[in-house]
Write a protein that holds these residues in place. Structure first.
Motif, PDB file in Angstrom:
ATOM      1  N   GLY A  48       3.153  -3.208 -86.121  1.00 44.38           N
ATOM      2  CA  GLY A  48       3.677  -3.333 -87.479  1.00 44.38           C
ATOM      3  C   GLY A  48       2.621  -3.456 -88.556  1.00 44.38           C
ATOM      4  N   ASN A  49       1.371  -3.226 -88.213  1.00 47.38           N
ATOM      5  CA  ASN A  49       0.302  -3.394 -89.193  1.00 47.38           C
ATOM      6  C   ASN A  49      -0.083  -2.124 -89.941  1.00 47.38           C
ATOM      7  OD1 ASN A  49      -0.197  -6.189 -88.833  1.00 47.38           O
ATOM      8  ND2 ASN A  49      -1.202  -5.715 -86.903  1.00 47.38           N
ATOM      9  N   CYS A  50      -0.020  -0.962 -89.295  1.00 46.27           N
ATOM     10  CA  CYS A  50      -0.609   0.231 -89.907  1.00 46.27           C
ATOM     11  C   CYS A  50       0.341   1.041 -90.776  1.00 46.27           C
ATOM     12  CB  CYS A  50      -1.235   1.120 -88.845  1.00 46.27           C
ATOM     13  SG  CYS A  50      -0.064   2.075 -87.867  1.00 46.27           S
ATOM     14  N   GLY A  51       1.638   1.016 -90.509  1.00 49.72           N
ATOM     15  CA  GLY A  51       2.601   1.740 -91.330  1.00 49.72           C
ATOM     16  C   GLY A  51       2.772   3.208 -90.996  1.00 49.72           C
ATOM     17  N   ALA A  52       2.060   3.729 -90.008  1.00 53.88           N
ATOM     18  CA  ALA A  52       2.163   5.152 -89.665  1.00 53.88           C
ATOM     19  C   ALA A  52       3.569   5.535 -89.200  1.00 53.88           C
ATOM     20  CB  ALA A  52       1.145   5.520 -88.592  1.00 53.88           C
ATOM     21  N   CYS A  53       4.323   4.569 -88.714  1.00 52.16           N
ATOM     22  CA  CYS A  53       5.651   4.819 -88.157  1.00 52.16           C
ATOM     23  C   CYS A  53       6.781   4.545 -89.154  1.00 52.16           C
ATOM     24  CB  CYS A  53       5.855   3.960 -86.916  1.00 52.16           C
ATOM     25  SG  CYS A  53       5.939   2.192 -87.294  1.00 52.16           S
ATOM     26  N   SER A  54       6.455   4.400 -90.427  1.00 53.80           N
ATOM     27  CA  SER A  54       7.462   4.030 -91.429  1.00 53.80           C
ATOM     28  C   SER A  54       8.553   5.086 -91.576  1.00 53.80           C
ATOM     29  CB  SER A  54       6.796   3.800 -92.785  1.00 53.80           C
ATOM     30  OG  SER A  54       5.903   2.716 -92.719  1.00 53.80           O
ATOM     31  N   VAL A  55       9.791   4.615 -91.611  1.00 52.95           N
ATOM     32  CA  VAL A  55      10.973   5.445 -91.844  1.00 52.95           C
ATOM     33  C   VAL A  55      11.875   4.687 -92.813  1.00 52.95           C
ATOM     34  CG1 VAL A  55      10.854   6.548 -89.561  1.00 52.95           C
ATOM     35  CG2 VAL A  55      12.292   4.521 -89.882  1.00 52.95           C
ATOM     36  N   ILE A  56      12.856   5.383 -93.351  1.00 48.50           N
ATOM     37  CA  ILE A  56      13.822   4.740 -94.233  1.00 48.50           C
ATOM     38  C   ILE A  56      15.125   4.574 -93.452  1.00 48.50           C
ATOM     39  CG2 ILE A  56      15.100   4.915 -96.399  1.00 48.50           C
ATOM     40  CD1 ILE A  56      12.684   6.540 -97.491  1.00 48.50           C
ATOM     41  N   LEU A  57      15.502   3.335 -93.219  1.00 50.33           N
ATOM     42  CA  LEU A  57      16.672   2.968 -92.420  1.00 50.33           C
ATOM     43  C   LEU A  57      17.720   2.387 -93.352  1.00 50.33           C
ATOM     44  CD1 LEU A  57      17.858   2.343 -89.473  1.00 50.33           C
ATOM     45  CD2 LEU A  57      16.842   0.094 -89.793  1.00 50.33           C
ATOM     46  N   ASP A  58      18.837   3.094 -93.503  1.00 50.02           N
ATOM     47  CA  ASP A  58      19.904   2.656 -94.416  1.00 50.02           C
ATOM     48  C   ASP A  58      19.351   2.270 -95.788  1.00 50.02           C
ATOM     49  OD1 ASP A  58      21.995   3.149 -92.667  1.00 50.02           O
ATOM     50  OD2 ASP A  58      21.995   1.117 -91.854  1.00 50.02           O
ATOM     51  N   GLY A  59      18.424   3.098 -96.284  1.00 51.54           N
ATOM     52  CA  GLY A  59      17.880   2.908 -97.623  1.00 51.54           C
ATOM     53  C   GLY A  59      16.723   1.941 -97.731  1.00 51.54           C
ATOM     54  N   THR A  60      16.321   1.337 -96.620  1.00 50.16           N
ATOM     55  CA  THR A  60      15.236   0.363 -96.635  1.00 50.16           C
ATOM     56  C   THR A  60      14.064   0.878 -95.811  1.00 50.16           C
ATOM     57  OG1 THR A  60      16.815  -1.463 -96.844  1.00 50.16           O
ATOM     58  CG2 THR A  60      14.607  -2.024 -96.060  1.00 50.16           C
ATOM     59  N   LEU A  61      12.876   0.787 -96.371  1.00 52.14           N
ATOM     60  CA  LEU A  61      11.680   1.177 -95.643  1.00 52.14           C
ATOM     61  C   LEU A  61      11.430   0.189 -94.516  1.00 52.14           C
ATOM     62  CD1 LEU A  61       9.232   3.192 -95.743  1.00 52.14           C
ATOM     63  CD2 LEU A  61       8.010   1.345 -96.907  1.00 52.14           C
ATOM     64  N   ILE A 138      -2.094   1.516 -93.590  1.00 53.56           N
ATOM     65  CA  ILE A 138      -3.545   1.566 -93.452  1.00 53.56           C
ATOM     66  C   ILE A 138      -3.993   3.024 -93.414  1.00 53.56           C
ATOM     67  CG2 ILE A 138      -5.499   1.074 -91.927  1.00 53.56           C
ATOM     68  CD1 ILE A 138      -3.987  -1.444 -91.025  1.00 53.56           C
ATOM     69  N   CYS A 139      -4.985   3.335 -94.252  1.00 49.91           N
ATOM     70  CA  CYS A 139      -5.640   4.641 -94.238  1.00 49.91           C
ATOM     71  C   CYS A 139      -7.125   4.386 -94.041  1.00 49.91           C
ATOM     72  CB  CYS A 139      -5.399   5.388 -95.547  1.00 49.91           C
ATOM     73  SG  CYS A 139      -6.339   6.926 -95.633  1.00 49.91           S
ATOM     74  N   ARG A 140      -7.691   5.036 -93.076  1.00 52.72           N
ATOM     75  CA  ARG A 140      -9.109   4.826 -92.797  1.00 52.72           C
ATOM     76  C   ARG A 140      -9.981   5.956 -93.353  1.00 52.72           C
ATOM     77  NH1 ARG A 140      -9.382   0.347 -89.330  1.00 52.72           N
ATOM     78  NH2 ARG A 140      -7.398   0.010 -88.319  1.00 52.72           N
ATOM     79  N   CYS A 141      -9.374   6.931 -94.046  1.00 49.94           N
ATOM     80  CA  CYS A 141     -10.152   8.084 -94.513  1.00 49.94           C
ATOM     81  C   CYS A 141     -10.359   8.127 -96.024  1.00 49.94           C
ATOM     82  CB  CYS A 141      -9.467   9.375 -94.100  1.00 49.94           C
ATOM     83  SG  CYS A 141      -9.289   9.599 -92.332  1.00 49.94           S
ATOM     84  N   THR A 142      -9.310   7.967 -96.801  1.00 48.08           N
ATOM     85  CA  THR A 142      -9.399   8.277 -98.229  1.00 48.08           C
ATOM     86  C   THR A 142      -9.779   7.104 -99.108  1.00 48.08           C
ATOM     87  OG1 THR A 142      -7.113   7.745 -98.779  1.00 48.08           O
ATOM     88  CG2 THR A 142      -7.561   9.973 -97.981  1.00 48.08           C
ATOM     89  N   GLY A 143      -9.716   5.893 -98.610  1.00 53.45           N
ATOM     90  CA  GLY A 143      -9.972   4.753 -99.474  1.00 53.45           C
ATOM     91  C   GLY A 143      -8.837   4.508-100.445  1.00 53.45           C
ATOM     92  N   TYR A 144      -7.717   5.110-100.245  1.00 53.92           N
ATOM     93  CA  TYR A 144      -6.464   4.887-100.978  1.00 53.92           C
ATOM     94  C   TYR A 144      -6.425   5.494-102.377  1.00 53.92           C
ATOM     95  CZ  TYR A 144      -5.663   1.582 -97.215  1.00 53.92           C
ATOM     96  OH  TYR A 144      -5.521   1.006 -95.989  1.00 53.92           O
ATOM     97  N   TRP A 145      -7.540   5.727-103.022  1.00 50.77           N
ATOM     98  CA  TRP A 145      -7.498   6.172-104.412  1.00 50.77           C
ATOM     99  C   TRP A 145      -6.745   7.495-104.558  1.00 50.77           C
ATOM    100  CZ3 TRP A 145      -7.417   3.888-108.701  1.00 50.77           C
ATOM    101  CH2 TRP A 145      -7.513   4.611-109.875  1.00 50.77           C
TER     102      TRP A 145
END
Length: 156
Positions: A48-61, A138-145
């Motif tokens: 549950g730390n990285c967010g790569a598996c995020s989906v929208i379930l009944d309108g909630t991330l 978590i993104c390890r490549c772009t630095g988020y900007w």
């Protein structure tokens, strides 16, 4: 008392209803990827730390590695595959491309789903709201900007 080891569930994913028998302990991310072959949802940390598996379930991330498939019984789920129709990119996907916000691509599905959830709820977010929306990814490549800039551009 007998322990239930599997159960039949029905879920609507990206507009299609699926009915499958699943083990009671099967994670939603594995149900989506392995049972339904919707591999756009990535498995990252399984904690549950990285967010790569995020989906929208009944309108909630949600992070699908933190949800059991049986908990999604009767739910409506959007995965990253739901974003583009007929191979046309959404404004958000195009902004990710235009702003070079998808380096290796591993975090991209989760980032796109986090941004989609934000923009559905708030089409014109502030800078702080954008930052808060992606803080669970978590993104390890772009630095988020670049990701931040892409979401900001899509919101304009």
């Amino acid at each position: 008392m007998a322990v239930e080891t599997s159960r039949t569930i029905a879920v609507e994913i990206n507009g299609t209803t699926y009915e499958r028998e699943v083990e009671a302990r099967r994670l939603l991310v594995h149900f989506i990827r392995d049972d339904l072959d919707l591999t756009g949802t990535h498995v990252g940390c399984d904690t549950g730390n990285c967010g790569a598996c995020s989906v929208i379930l009944d309108g909630t991330l949600v992070k699908s590695c933190m949800v059991l498939a049986v908990q999604a019984d009767g739910a409506s789920i959007d995965t990253v595959e739901s974003l583009s129709q007929d191979d046309d990119l959404t404004d958000l996907q195009q902004a990710f491309s235009d702003h070079h916000a998808l380096q290796c691509g591993y975090c991209t599905p989760g980032m796109l789903m986090s941004a989609t959830a934000l923009l559905r709820e708030n089409p014109h977010p502030t800078d702080e709201e954008i930052k808060r929306a992606i803080q669970g990814n978590i993104c390890r490549c772009t630095g988020y900007w670049n990701i931040f800039e892409a979401i900001k551009a899509a919101a304009e």
